[in-house]
Enzyme design. Structure first.
Site, PDB file in Angstrom:
ATOM      1  N   THR A 144       0.583  -0.935   0.722  1.00 45.98           N
ATOM      2  CA  THR A 144       0.169  -0.239   0.143  1.00 45.98           C
ATOM      3  C   THR A 144       1.039   1.657  -0.160  1.00 45.98           C
ATOM      4  O   THR A 144       1.565   1.704   0.820  1.00 45.98           O
ATOM      5  CB  THR A 144      -0.743   0.216   1.616  1.00 45.98           C
ATOM      6  OG1 THR A 144      -1.360  -1.514   1.468  1.00 45.98           O
ATOM      7  CG2 THR A 144      -1.671   1.355   1.064  1.00 45.98           C
ATOM      8  N   GLU A 145       0.658   2.182  -1.063  1.00 47.14           N
ATOM      9  CA  GLU A 145       1.495   3.920  -1.070  1.00 47.14           C
ATOM     10  C   GLU A 145       2.487   3.437  -0.786  1.00 47.14           C
ATOM     11  O   GLU A 145       3.532   3.638  -0.650  1.00 47.14           O
ATOM     12  CB  GLU A 145       0.942   4.270   0.283  1.00 47.14           C
ATOM     13  CG  GLU A 145      -0.869   4.357   0.125  1.00 47.14           C
ATOM     14  CD  GLU A 145      -1.595   5.162  -0.999  1.00 47.14           C
ATOM     15  OE1 GLU A 145      -0.657   5.858  -2.089  1.00 47.14           O
ATOM     16  OE2 GLU A 145      -2.574   5.112  -1.179  1.00 47.14           O
ATOM     17  N   LEU A 146       3.285   2.481  -2.151  1.00 43.57           N
ATOM     18  CA  LEU A 146       5.248   1.426  -1.913  1.00 43.57           C
ATOM     19  C   LEU A 146       5.731   1.557  -0.586  1.00 43.57           C
ATOM     20  O   LEU A 146       6.655   2.182  -0.103  1.00 43.57           O
ATOM     21  CB  LEU A 146       6.026   2.160  -2.666  1.00 43.57           C
ATOM     22  CG  LEU A 146       4.947   2.407  -4.506  1.00 43.57           C
ATOM     23  CD1 LEU A 146       6.095   3.063  -4.925  1.00 43.57           C
ATOM     24  CD2 LEU A 146       4.772   1.321  -4.553  1.00 43.57           C
TER      25      LEU A 146
END
Length: 428
Positions: A144-146
């Site tokens: 998630t979100e890197l």
């Protein structure tokens, strides 16, 4: 040869309806179905369908073109309900053999930051779903979100993934370039692809900004920038939201023309081509270790996780989830487990952010405090339902033992029933 690794994220949360304090204990359905359907249908028409048509046309015209996607589980469920034609178009893309689908947390959650078991479970659920839809088990994880840290890297390696995407954060890299493969310092068998912030943001954040000193961005300019890099830099990771195509940047800005021209000019340059994450790790070797003691992400100037966990509102909501995770996972109730997943989407925490202003046009709430109150009301009702099934007066270990005994008894009863059935058949 220099390679562009083009990756797009697709995610939509199940947005919550207005849920008052007086609804707690009386209303157990939490979602704004009208808004969720409306937004999905809008994005489908502006972005998903025309963008997928574009990708299919590019693939047909350019055999060397490659593109990668990750689609959150909550987005998949809404596509199935409201826009099944989008899933069909993704299956068509998968059939070309020039597209790779990545794994992520099913609910686009922050579980990697607070619950190791939940992180594992959601990632495995998502991997199985992607394999069911597109026929291949993902080799690459996009959290998630890197979000990435040394601790998370160890967990990802233990899950069996060979590759993970994250941000080429300047405060981590220092003088080094994101245009190489790296390996996780805490898990040497895990290869890392680092997002190129400058080139990715030029498309995702700045493409339609008239006040940007490089405006307008053209495909020719992007290929020239890549060609001007040192010869040994051969990997250029362009990671962004799929909504860049048609939603964040409307079609009239020329964003579709940009992507249509990119493979044409790459081929003409004779030094730039395209590759998926899996192709890159099969071709190149990591050049150095990459370590992040504290979690990083691809969001904000600091590239940290404060966007979702930077204030006491967000941290209070996170703490409540962390406290109940183990107990909820014991539940054998699909409705409760489904709500548990939906309530973990990072978007709910994003709406509570106060740093750098509120969540703006992306938030259905007037203020971060409204977002917090609404979420905590919903969470309170959810936890009352859990409490009703499995009272907190029973310790987790005691409850786990009790549930195990019940399951074993159920299995034994089924075996005895099968034996009785067999004996009756023989007698007849």
């Amino acid at each position: 040869m220099k390679h562009i690794c083009l990756y797009f994220q697709l995610h939509q949360p199940f947005r919550l309806k207005r849920y008052r304090f007086f609804d707690i204990g009386n209303d157990h359905y939490y979602y704004d179905d009208f808004r969720n359907e409306e937004i999905m249908r809008q994005i489908t028409q502006k972005c998903y369908l025309p963008a997928n048509r574009l990708m299919k046309e590019i693939i047909a015209e350019h055999p060397s073109f490659r593109v990668s996607f990750s689609i959150s589980g909550t987005a998949l469920e809404q596509l199935e309900s409201y826009s099944p034609e989008v899933l069909d178009s993704f299956r068509d893309l998968a059939a070309t053999g020039q597209v790779e689908f990545l794994a992520e947390t099913y609910a686009h959650s922050l579980s990697s930051l607070y619950d190791v078991e939940e992180f594992y479970n959601q990632t495995m659920i998502h991997s199985r779903r992607m394999e069911e839809l597109f026929g291949l088990k993902p080799r690459v994880l996009r959290n998630t979100e890197l979000i990435f840290s040394d601790e998370i890297a160890t967990q990802v390696a233990e899950m069996g993934f060979r590759v993970m995407l994250t941000e080429g954060a300047k405060h981590i890299l220092g003088w080094k370039s994101p245009n190489y493969l790296y390996k996780a310092a805490s898990a040497p068998d895990l290869t890392l692809l680092l997002r190129n912030p400058r080139l990715s943001d030029a498309i995702s954040a700045l493409f339609s900004r008239y006040d940007w000193n490089e405006f307008p961005l053209t495909a020719d300019k992007m290929i020239r920038w890549i060609g001007e890099t040192p010869e040994e830099e051969q990997i250029f990771n362009l990671f962004m939201n799929y909504e860049v195509l048609g939603s964040l940047h409307p079609q009239e800005t020329g964003i579709f023309d940009f992507f249509r021209a990119l493979p044409v000019l790459a081929a003409k340059s004779e030094i730039v081509s395209f590759a998926t994450p899996s192709e890159l790790i099969d071709t190149y070797q990591p050049v150095a270790k990459f370590s992040a003691v504290y979690p990083i992400s691809w969001t904000g100037e600091e590239k940290d996780v404060a966007t979702w966990l930077g204030n006491v509102l967000q941290q209070g909501a996170r703490d409540k989830l962390e406290q109940w995770g183990e107990r909820v996972r014991m539940i054998d109730d699909q409705r409760l487990l489904q709500d548990w997943l939906y309530l973990q989407s990072a978007d709910h925490f994003y709406y509570m952010k106060t740093r750098g202003g509120d969540a703006g046009n992306f938030s259905p709430y007037d203020t971060p405090y409204d977002a917090f109150n609404n979420y905590m009301n919903v969470l309170s009702d959810f936890l009352l339902r859990v409490e009703a099934r499995y009272p907190s007066t029973i310790e987790n270990e005691e409850l786990k033992a009790l549930l195990t005994t019940i399951k074993n008894q159920d299995k034994q009863i089924k075996k005895l029933e099968e034996t009785v059935k067999r004996l009756k058949t023989k007698t007849v």
